[in-house]
Design an enzyme around this catalytic site. Structure first.
Site, PDB file in Angstrom:
ATOM      1  N   ASP A  72      51.023  34.807  -6.541  1.00  0.00           N
ATOM      2  CA  ASP A  72      51.405  34.268  -7.859  1.00  0.00           C
ATOM      3  C   ASP A  72      50.447  33.141  -8.239  1.00  0.00           C
ATOM      4  OD1 ASP A  72      54.335  34.322  -9.584  1.00  0.00           O
ATOM      5  OD2 ASP A  72      52.967  32.642  -9.916  1.00  0.00           O
TER       6      ASP A  72
ATOM      7  N   HIS B  58      53.288  51.163 -15.351  1.00  0.00           N
ATOM      8  CA  HIS B  58      53.898  50.132 -16.193  1.00  0.00           C
ATOM      9  C   HIS B  58      55.344  50.488 -16.563  1.00  0.00           C
ATOM     10  CE1 HIS B  58      53.941  46.900 -19.269  1.00  0.00           C
ATOM     11  NE2 HIS B  58      54.782  47.723 -19.870  1.00  0.00           N
TER      12      HIS B  58
ATOM     13  N   ASN C 245      63.565  39.354 -11.656  1.00  0.00           N
ATOM     14  CA  ASN C 245      64.075  38.893 -12.946  1.00  0.00           C
ATOM     15  C   ASN C 245      64.069  40.043 -13.938  1.00  0.00           C
ATOM     16  OD1 ASN C 245      64.429  36.168 -12.159  1.00  0.00           O
ATOM     17  ND2 ASN C 245      62.258  35.752 -12.486  1.00  0.00           N
TER      18      ASN C 245
ATOM     19  N   GLY D 265      65.104  34.818 -17.271  1.00  0.00           N
ATOM     20  CA  GLY D 265      63.852  34.066 -17.380  1.00  0.00           C
ATOM     21  C   GLY D 265      62.615  34.924 -17.219  1.00  0.00           C
TER      22      GLY D 265
ATOM     23  N   HIS E 200      58.103  43.472 -11.661  1.00  0.00           N
ATOM     24  CA  HIS E 200      57.530  42.787 -10.493  1.00  0.00           C
ATOM     25  C   HIS E 200      58.629  42.153  -9.681  1.00  0.00           C
ATOM     26  CE1 HIS E 200      57.678  39.873 -13.825  1.00  0.00           C
ATOM     27  NE2 HIS E 200      57.911  38.966 -12.897  1.00  0.00           N
TER      28      HIS E 200
HETATM   29  P1  5GP Z   1      58.791  36.259 -14.240  1.00  0.00           P
HETATM   30  O1  5GP Z   1      59.362  34.980 -14.775  1.00  0.00           O
HETATM   31  O2  5GP Z   1      58.386  37.196 -15.335  1.00  0.00           O
HETATM   32  O3  5GP Z   1      59.724  36.904 -13.233  1.00  0.00           O
HETATM   33  O4  5GP Z   1      57.534  35.852 -13.389  1.00  0.00           O
HETATM   34  C1  5GP Z   1      56.224  36.037 -13.804  1.00  0.00           C
HETATM   35  C2  5GP Z   1      55.343  35.427 -12.736  1.00  0.00           C
HETATM   36  O5  5GP Z   1      54.012  35.854 -12.960  1.00  0.00           O
HETATM   37  C3  5GP Z   1      55.335  33.906 -12.728  1.00  0.00           C
HETATM   38  O6  5GP Z   1      55.717  33.429 -11.443  1.00  0.00           O
HETATM   39  C4  5GP Z   1      53.880  33.557 -13.071  1.00  0.00           C
HETATM   40  O7  5GP Z   1      53.415  32.399 -12.391  1.00  0.00           O
HETATM   41  C5  5GP Z   1      53.136  34.794 -12.663  1.00  0.00           C
HETATM   42  N1  5GP Z   1      51.928  35.062 -13.438  1.00  0.00           N
HETATM   43  C6  5GP Z   1      51.818  35.048 -14.788  1.00  0.00           C
HETATM   44  N2  5GP Z   1      50.568  35.354 -15.158  1.00  0.00           N
HETATM   45  C7  5GP Z   1      49.872  35.578 -14.013  1.00  0.00           C
HETATM   46  C8  5GP Z   1      48.519  35.933 -13.744  1.00  0.00           C
HETATM   47  O8  5GP Z   1      47.689  36.112 -14.640  1.00  0.00           O
HETATM   48  N3  5GP Z   1      48.155  36.065 -12.444  1.00  0.00           N
HETATM   49  C9  5GP Z   1      49.050  35.873 -11.421  1.00  0.00           C
HETATM   50  N4  5GP Z   1      48.591  36.038 -10.166  1.00  0.00           N
HETATM   51  N5  5GP Z   1      50.347  35.533 -11.630  1.00  0.00           N
HETATM   52  C10 5GP Z   1      50.743  35.394 -12.915  1.00  0.00           C
HETATM   53 ZN    ZN Z   2      51.828  46.574 -17.332  1.00  0.00          ZN
END
Ligand code: 5GP
Ligand code: ZN
Length: 114
Positions: free
Chosen positions: A30, A46, A87, A93, A100
């Protein structure tokens, strides 16, 4: 899915620190870690969220969990403990709308989540 950041990571159009990949899945660190170990595990395909995974693709869900377990072993957090977070939609959130799972570990976590 040109506008999806995780599809772009799958396509290697934007960089990520990949820790595991196979024909179905990719796992990477992350960008904003919330714990000493914070890995995201995603299907190459996707799906915006769990809500959109069709019945015929359900095997990907079990596969992600077993790979998360394997990565936890490799990162030496299997015995100390870890949390897997999925999530889904607004109240959770969820910010990135490509399915993921978060694998978090390496520190003591609290319950309930915020
Ligand atoms: P969500 O809140 O959607 O469950 O989590 C999304 C996660 O993706 C967050 O923890 C955020 O830090 C991570 N994230 C968002 N953009 C990127 C990116 O460009 N690269 C990486 N490695 N992580 C990302
Ligand atoms: Zn995608």
């Amino acid at each position: 899915m040109d506008d999806c950041i995780f599809c772009q990571i799958v396509a290697k159009k934007i960089p990520a620190r990949i820790v595991y990949e196979d024909d179905d899945l990719i796992a990477f660190e992350d960008i904003k870690p919330q714990a000493p170990v914070h890995i995201l595990i995603i299907p190459r395909e996707h799906f915006p969220s769990l809500n959109e995974v069709p019945e015929e693709r359900k095997s990907i869900l079990g596969k992600i969990l077993l790979i998360a377990r394997e990565i936890a072993r490799e990162k030496d957090i299997a015995l100390s403990g870890y949390r897997i977070v999925l999530n889904t939609a607004r109240d959770s959130g969820q910010e990135v709308f490509h399915l993921h799972f978060h694998l978090l570990g390496g520190r003591r976590m609290s319950w309930p989540p915020g």
